[in-house]
Structures are given as structure tokens and as C-alpha cells.
Enzyme design. Structure first.
Site, mmCIF file in Angstrom:
data_model
loop_
_atom_site.group_PDB
_atom_site.id
_atom_site.type_symbol
_atom_site.label_atom_id
_atom_site.label_comp_id
_atom_site.label_asym_id
_atom_site.label_seq_id
_atom_site.Cartn_x
_atom_site.Cartn_y
_atom_site.Cartn_z
ATOM 1 N N ALA A 139 1.051 -0.620 0.214
ATOM 2 C CA ALA A 139 0.033 -0.086 -0.016
ATOM 3 C C ALA A 139 0.961 1.259 0.152
ATOM 4 O O ALA A 139 1.779 1.284 0.498
ATOM 5 C CB ALA A 139 -1.118 0.086 1.512
ATOM 6 N N VAL A 169 4.396 -0.946 3.205
ATOM 7 C CA VAL A 169 3.517 -0.371 3.082
ATOM 8 C C VAL A 169 4.827 1.129 2.759
ATOM 9 O O VAL A 169 6.103 0.623 3.946
ATOM 10 C CB VAL A 169 3.157 0.313 4.840
ATOM 11 C CG1 VAL A 169 2.383 2.029 4.241
ATOM 12 C CG2 VAL A 169 1.938 -0.932 5.202
ATOM 13 N N LYS A 170 3.966 1.566 2.440
ATOM 14 C CA LYS A 170 5.175 2.899 1.921
ATOM 15 C C LYS A 170 4.784 3.891 1.442
ATOM 16 O O LYS A 170 3.310 4.287 1.571
ATOM 17 C CB LYS A 170 5.441 2.870 0.100
ATOM 18 C CG LYS A 170 6.030 4.270 -0.447
ATOM 19 C CD LYS A 170 5.959 3.640 -2.108
ATOM 20 C CE LYS A 170 6.117 4.682 -2.707
ATOM 21 N NZ LYS A 170 6.609 4.927 -4.051
ATOM 22 N N THR A 171 5.360 4.767 2.373
ATOM 23 C CA THR A 171 5.315 6.557 3.078
ATOM 24 C C THR A 171 6.066 7.882 2.620
ATOM 25 O O THR A 171 7.031 6.691 2.135
ATOM 26 C CB THR A 171 4.445 6.153 4.492
ATOM 27 O OG1 THR A 171 3.159 7.253 5.117
ATOM 28 C CG2 THR A 171 6.127 5.943 5.398
#
Ligand code: 5RP
Length: 260
Positions: A139, A169-171
Site C-alpha cells: 500500500a 507499506v510505503k510512505t
């Protein structure tokens, strides 16, 4: 973790860390600077990327199928920079991801965005399908123009992504980044963001991994660099070898670049 999912995640994360090369920008930005000819940009960087994040269109046209690089297939889109960015749907089916031998699929969520619910349901739909087929879902916590990229907001978005079943998760990096990682029960990787001087981007990668990131999914700060190969090698040194920014910067071509 199911064996298939676990095996695919381990193709992307080497020893729990990854340098993912993001070249999916064209799916909403068109011919982004540095990516006008995707094959030309991607080919010299491939030996240094643990995985490649891109759309099926660029995969088919610009990456040789003989190359063993694991693929993280962008599966959300349907909008452009001319429209509301959060208005995304699922663009690539799980069957297609399996057919293309993807190691994961990527989907953006826009927490707090106009189409928040729609994008969270896109993630959920892909997770439901992905778990059935052993395909991990990554995500991407996309941030609308009106959102503050602070630990409270990014922590909220990352946690929701993990709760809905994202395996990675990529943020974005932010102050108090350890709080974002601490509240997210799956590996967190960071985007590079817009192009900044090489040393600044290396510092970003260093700070992120020091505060618990499992690596980077970096695009513009690699392929828009005056020395893309040197830059990805320097990022690798930080993510995989524990190099400092000074040590990593020595991999950039020439003293001018190292000081940049
Ligand atoms: C777009 C993306 C990009 O892949 C992402 O922003 C990473 O690239 P960059 O390091 O250039 O920010 O997910 O939504």
C-alpha cells in the site's frame, strides 16, 4: 505467512531490507522528467535494484523478461495530474499480476482524501484477491495536497493500510518517523519524493532506516540525478551495508556530485 506470500515478499526484501526502484510515475504524470524513455532509464539501474515498481505497460515495453528483477506491479490508477488524484480504481487484475510473474502489487490509498473510502476499498479488494493467490499487496500512502506529512497523519495512514491487509507499506519520511514505524505492524519503506540534492536524499534514506524503515522505494532522486547509477549504489550502501551518508556519497561520480 502463507508460503507463496512469504516467498514473494522475500524476493523483494533481501534480509528484511529493500532498495525498490520506483518508475511508475507515468501512470498519472505522463512522461516524467528522466522517464521519457523508460527502457533507457531503467536498464543501467536494474543490476542495483532489489525490485522494480512499475505499471504493466512499462514492464511489457521496457524491461526484458529474461531479467530476474522482482516486479512490484502498480495496480491502481485511472486518474491524471489534471484531475482529482484520489479518484483511483483498480487498473490491473490479480490474474494479470500472476501472468506477469509479479512479486507484489501496489495500490495507492488517499487517507483523508476526497475518495478515501474508494481507495481503501481498492486496497481491500486487492488484498482479498492477493491472499487467495499468494500475492502480497504493497500500500502506498499517497498524500493529497491539503494533508500535512507529519507522524500523526502518516501513522494513521500506515496503520490503516496494515489493518486492511497490506504486507508492506510505503510512505513518506517525517519528523518522529519512529512513531510511524512503531505503529505499523508490517515493514515500512519510504518514497524519495521530489528531486533534492544527492546528499539530502542520501540523508533521507539514512534517517529513515535509522528510525526503522525497511528500505526505500525511490524514484526521482535516483533517475533524475546527474549520476543515477552512483546514486542507486549509494542508496544501497546505506540500506544494505549500514554506510553513513559520507561513506555512501563517495560512490557518487566526482567530488562535485559528492558535495551536492
Ligand atoms: C507515485 C508513486 C511513486 O512510485 C513514488 O512517489 C516514488 O517515487 P519518488 O521517490 O519519485 O517519490 O508511488 O504514487
Amino acid at each position: 505467512m502463507d508460503w507463496g506470500v512469504s516467498n514473494r515478499v522475500s524476493r523483494i526484501m533481501r534480509g528484511g531490507r529493500t532498495v525498490m526502484l520506483a518508475v511508475d510515475h507515468g501512470y498519472f504524470q505522463g512522461p516524467t522528467t528522466g522517464l521519457e524513455n523508460p527502457r533507457k532509464t531503467i536498464t543501467p539501474l536494474l543490476p542495483y535494484a532489489d525490485s522494480l515498481m512499475l505499471t504493466r505497460g512499462v514492464l511489457r515495453t521496457s524491461v526484458d523478461p529474461e531479467h530476474p528483477v522482482p516486479v512490484v506491479l502498480r495496480a491502481s490508477g485511472g486518474t491524471s495530474i489534471l484531475k482529482e488524484l484520489s479518484d483511483e480504481g483498480v487498473t490491473t487484475s490479480m490474474d494479470e499480476a500472476v501472468r506477469l510473474n509479479a512479486s507484489a502489487v501496489a495500490v495507492s490509498i488517499f487517507v483523508g482524501g476526497e475518495k478515501e473510502r474508494q481507495t481503501l476499498l481498492n486496497l481491500s479488494e486487492l488484498v482479498n484477491e492477493g491472499e487467495r493467490l499468494g500475492m502480497p499487496v504493497l500500500a502506498v500512502t499517497a498524500v493529497g495536497r491539503e494533508m500535512e506529512r507529519d507522524a500523526r497523519y502518516l501513522g494513521l495512514a500506515c496503520r490503516i493500510a496494515a489493518e486492511l491487509g497490506a504486507r508492506i507499506v510505503k510512505t513518506y519520511y517525517c519528523q518522529d518517523f519512529e512513531k510511524v514505524v512503531g505503529g505499523c505492524p508490517v515493514p515500512v519503506i519510504i518514497a524519495g519524493g521530489k528531486k533534492v540534492p544527492e546528499r539530502e536524499a542520501l540523508q533521507l534514506a539514512y534517517s529513515a532506516v535509522s528510525k526503522g524503515a525497511a528500505g526505500v522505494d525511490m524514484g526521482r532522486n535516483i533517475f533524475q540525478s546527474s549520476d543515477p547509477v552512483g546514486m542507486i549504489r549509494a542508496v544501497r550502501a546505506i540500506v544494505h551495508d549500514g554506510s553513513t551518508v559520507d561513506e555512501a556519497a563517495k560512490l557518487l561520480a566526482g567530488p562535485k556530485a559528492a558535495r551536492a
